[in-house]
Design a protein around this motif. Sequence first.
Motif, PDB file in Angstrom:
ATOM      1  N   VAL A 107       6.979 -16.966   9.606  1.00 42.16           N
ATOM      2  CA  VAL A 107       8.266 -17.003   8.908  1.00 42.16           C
ATOM      3  C   VAL A 107       8.199 -17.872   7.652  1.00 42.16           C
ATOM      4  O   VAL A 107       8.704 -17.493   6.592  1.00 42.16           O
ATOM      5  N   THR A 108       7.551 -19.024   7.755  1.00 37.78           N
ATOM      6  CA  THR A 108       7.512 -19.953   6.625  1.00 37.78           C
ATOM      7  C   THR A 108       6.186 -19.925   5.863  1.00 37.78           C
ATOM      8  O   THR A 108       6.092 -20.520   4.787  1.00 37.78           O
ATOM      9  N   TYR A 109       5.155 -19.299   6.427  1.00 38.03           N
ATOM     10  CA  TYR A 109       3.822 -19.193   5.820  1.00 38.03           C
ATOM     11  C   TYR A 109       3.106 -20.533   5.725  1.00 38.03           C
ATOM     12  O   TYR A 109       2.123 -20.662   4.981  1.00 38.03           O
ATOM     13  N   THR A 110       3.570 -21.531   6.441  1.00 33.93           N
ATOM     14  CA  THR A 110       2.940 -22.847   6.400  1.00 33.93           C
ATOM     15  C   THR A 110       2.268 -23.151   7.744  1.00 33.93           C
ATOM     16  O   THR A 110       2.484 -22.456   8.737  1.00 33.93           O
ATOM     17  N   MET A 111       1.457 -24.182   7.769  1.00 33.57           N
ATOM     18  CA  MET A 111       0.656 -24.536   8.938  1.00 33.57           C
ATOM     19  C   MET A 111       1.495 -24.566  10.213  1.00 33.57           C
ATOM     20  O   MET A 111       2.540 -25.219  10.260  1.00 33.57           O
ATOM     21  N   GLU A 112       0.994 -23.896  11.243  1.00 34.20           N
ATOM     22  CA  GLU A 112       1.681 -23.821  12.527  1.00 34.20           C
ATOM     23  C   GLU A 112       1.285 -25.038  13.376  1.00 34.20           C
ATOM     24  O   GLU A 112       0.116 -25.187  13.742  1.00 34.20           O
ATOM     25  N   VAL A 129      -5.654 -34.051   8.008  1.00 34.85           N
ATOM     26  CA  VAL A 129      -4.868 -32.824   8.048  1.00 34.85           C
ATOM     27  C   VAL A 129      -4.329 -32.582   6.650  1.00 34.85           C
ATOM     28  O   VAL A 129      -3.767 -33.488   6.024  1.00 34.85           O
ATOM     29  N   LEU A 130      -4.501 -31.349   6.165  1.00 33.79           N
ATOM     30  CA  LEU A 130      -4.137 -30.997   4.797  1.00 33.79           C
ATOM     31  C   LEU A 130      -3.225 -29.764   4.814  1.00 33.79           C
ATOM     32  O   LEU A 130      -3.663 -28.641   4.592  1.00 33.79           O
ATOM     33  N   PRO A 131      -1.928 -29.952   5.088  1.00 30.74           N
ATOM     34  CA  PRO A 131      -0.996 -28.822   5.054  1.00 30.74           C
ATOM     35  C   PRO A 131      -0.634 -28.460   3.615  1.00 30.74           C
ATOM     36  O   PRO A 131      -0.669 -29.311   2.722  1.00 30.74           O
ATOM     37  N   VAL A 132      -0.312 -27.188   3.406  1.00 33.65           N
ATOM     38  CA  VAL A 132       0.089 -26.697   2.084  1.00 33.65           C
ATOM     39  C   VAL A 132       1.564 -26.312   2.135  1.00 33.65           C
ATOM     40  O   VAL A 132       1.980 -25.539   2.999  1.00 33.65           O
ATOM     41  N   HIS A 133       2.342 -26.841   1.200  1.00 36.69           N
ATOM     42  CA  HIS A 133       3.758 -26.464   1.078  1.00 36.69           C
ATOM     43  C   HIS A 133       3.817 -25.177   0.241  1.00 36.69           C
ATOM     44  O   HIS A 133       4.078 -25.208  -0.961  1.00 36.69           O
ATOM     45  N   LEU A 134       3.563 -24.064   0.889  1.00 38.72           N
ATOM     46  CA  LEU A 134       3.322 -22.823   0.170  1.00 38.72           C
ATOM     47  C   LEU A 134       4.599 -22.197  -0.366  1.00 38.72           C
ATOM     48  O   LEU A 134       5.630 -22.172   0.326  1.00 38.72           O
ATOM     49  N   TYR A 135       4.500 -21.660  -1.583  1.00 39.36           N
ATOM     50  CA  TYR A 135       5.582 -20.947  -2.273  1.00 39.36           C
ATOM     51  C   TYR A 135       6.782 -21.848  -2.586  1.00 39.36           C
ATOM     52  O   TYR A 135       7.838 -21.371  -2.972  1.00 39.36           O
ATOM     53  N   GLY A 136       6.659 -23.159  -2.385  1.00 38.09           N
ATOM     54  CA  GLY A 136       7.783 -24.072  -2.568  1.00 38.09           C
ATOM     55  C   GLY A 136       8.502 -24.434  -1.291  1.00 38.09           C
ATOM     56  O   GLY A 136       9.500 -25.162  -1.316  1.00 38.09           O
ATOM     57  N   GLN A 137       7.986 -23.951  -0.151  1.00 36.05           N
ATOM     58  CA  GLN A 137       8.572 -24.197   1.170  1.00 36.05           C
ATOM     59  C   GLN A 137       7.873 -25.392   1.831  1.00 36.05           C
ATOM     60  O   GLN A 137       6.650 -25.385   1.977  1.00 36.05           O
ATOM     61  N   PRO A 138       8.596 -26.430   2.232  1.00 37.03           N
ATOM     62  CA  PRO A 138       7.941 -27.539   2.929  1.00 37.03           C
ATOM     63  C   PRO A 138       7.333 -27.095   4.257  1.00 37.03           C
ATOM     64  O   PRO A 138       7.932 -26.314   5.000  1.00 37.03           O
ATOM     65  N   ALA A 139       6.142 -27.585   4.536  1.00 35.83           N
ATOM     66  CA  ALA A 139       5.546 -27.390   5.855  1.00 35.83           C
ATOM     67  C   ALA A 139       6.328 -28.203   6.883  1.00 35.83           C
ATOM     68  O   ALA A 139       7.180 -29.031   6.526  1.00 35.83           O
ATOM     69  N   ASP A 140       6.037 -27.977   8.149  1.00 30.84           N
ATOM     70  CA  ASP A 140       6.737 -28.695   9.224  1.00 30.84           C
ATOM     71  C   ASP A 140       6.174 -30.114   9.317  1.00 30.84           C
ATOM     72  O   ASP A 140       5.438 -30.469  10.242  1.00 30.84           O
ATOM     73  N   LEU A 141       6.545 -30.930   8.355  1.00 38.20           N
ATOM     74  CA  LEU A 141       5.973 -32.272   8.235  1.00 38.20           C
ATOM     75  C   LEU A 141       6.263 -33.180   9.417  1.00 38.20           C
ATOM     76  O   LEU A 141       5.368 -33.931   9.840  1.00 38.20           O
ATOM     77  N   PRO A 142       7.472 -33.176   9.983  1.00 34.38           N
ATOM     78  CA  PRO A 142       7.682 -34.066  11.129  1.00 34.38           C
ATOM     79  C   PRO A 142       6.707 -33.800  12.274  1.00 34.38           C
ATOM     80  O   PRO A 142       6.117 -34.738  12.823  1.00 34.38           O
ATOM     81  N   ALA A 143       6.512 -32.535  12.617  1.00 30.67           N
ATOM     82  CA  ALA A 143       5.599 -32.193  13.715  1.00 30.67           C
ATOM     83  C   ALA A 143       4.152 -32.470  13.328  1.00 30.67           C
ATOM     84  O   ALA A 143       3.365 -33.002  14.135  1.00 30.67           O
ATOM     85  N   ILE A 144       3.773 -32.113  12.110  1.00 25.64           N
ATOM     86  CA  ILE A 144       2.395 -32.315  11.661  1.00 25.64           C
ATOM     87  C   ILE A 144       2.084 -33.800  11.553  1.00 25.64           C
ATOM     88  O   ILE A 144       0.995 -34.253  11.942  1.00 25.64           O
ATOM     89  N   GLN A 145       3.033 -34.576  11.060  1.00 29.39           N
ATOM     90  CA  GLN A 145       2.827 -36.018  10.934  1.00 29.39           C
ATOM     91  C   GLN A 145       2.595 -36.666  12.299  1.00 29.39           C
ATOM     92  O   GLN A 145       1.700 -37.509  12.466  1.00 29.39           O
ATOM     93  N   VAL A 146       3.386 -36.262  13.300  1.00 25.44           N
ATOM     94  CA  VAL A 146       3.223 -36.805  14.653  1.00 25.44           C
ATOM     95  C   VAL A 146       1.828 -36.491  15.186  1.00 25.44           C
ATOM     96  O   VAL A 146       1.155 -37.358  15.764  1.00 25.44           O
TER      97      VAL A 146
END
Length: 366
Positions: A107-112, A129-146
């Motif tokens: 749905v968001t095209y960002t790291m699952e 960990v190197l997530p990409v905020h693709l197309y201008g959409q923020p990745a799920d940073l709270p979950a990825i950060q944890v």
Amino acid sequence: MIPQTDPKAAYLEQQAEIDAAIARQLASGWYILGKEVEGFEAAFAAFLGLPHAVGVANGTDALVLALKGLGIGSGDKVATVAHTAVATVVAVEQAGAVPVLIDIDPVTYTMEPAALEAAFTAHPDIKAVLPVHLYGQPADLPAIQVLAQRHGAKLIEDCAQAHGAKLDGRTVGTWGDAACFSLYPTKNLGALGDGGVIATGDAALAGELKALRQYGWREHYVSDIVGMNSRLDELQAAILRVKLTALQRWNARRRAIAAAYDAGLAGAGVSLPAVRRGAEHVYHQYAIRAADRDGLKARLRERGVASNIHYPVPVHLQAAYRDRLIIGPAGLAETERAAREVLSLPMYPQLSDAAVEQVIAAVRAG
């Protein structure tokens, strides 16, 4: 033909101010790492709400230097995605590290995050960990950060397409140990040539990055550490200082264009981009999905509408990388499916309302 993007239009909108900045800089007699770069770094850091920004030659170098500055190097594993510009993976390898490819949320095209968690289980030695905020959409940073913190991994945000995006009221680029931005001409904040910038809240890291970008110098002509030549040009910095003043307004226009597309393309037989809950999307791209993507692209062109595919071949299926990259245990099915279906419609702040209506009509007729 309505172009898919138009960096010249942004220049023309601010032509008088940009031309004046160029003239001022040329007349200064100082052309490398001077007051313009310092001024842009300070202004960009303030825009993000961070104390430090370090200008570099391009977005790829920003990633390389951030990895090196955080001690990620030879043989270290870095979790990232394959549905991205190839520069993300190029940078990991240029730093001497090993990419571990994580699937995306469809749905968001960002790291699952669930796929990232599975990768940590299979590869507990992942160092960053190197997530990409693709197309201008923020990745799920709270979950990825944890997850990154739980496993002792560094978090580096690839913000090349997300200048000014927010999640839960917090600007992207402020969540990780470092954040890397491309300033390529088509970006939401773009130079009139190449450029990049690294942002961080860590003063020691900022100092390390400033040394790394110029041969490892802390003292002129004396390399204290092994560095490289990656300096943001003074002329581009002068231009970027002007363009930064319009970024919020331009992002708001991108959201208005996206809202018009959302309304006009509802029920048109294509899947429209979704916005993550709590996110402020900045629509570097407006990417739809269509089963007959290539046919739709051709029909749009016949109707005078240019489009683009971001990205047609996932990194792991490209000839330079096929069969030699580590793929997370969750696989890359969603990444491969997106590559077959996504199509970016015209999106830039100077796109007129009439052109937006023409794009909508062309998609609906397609």
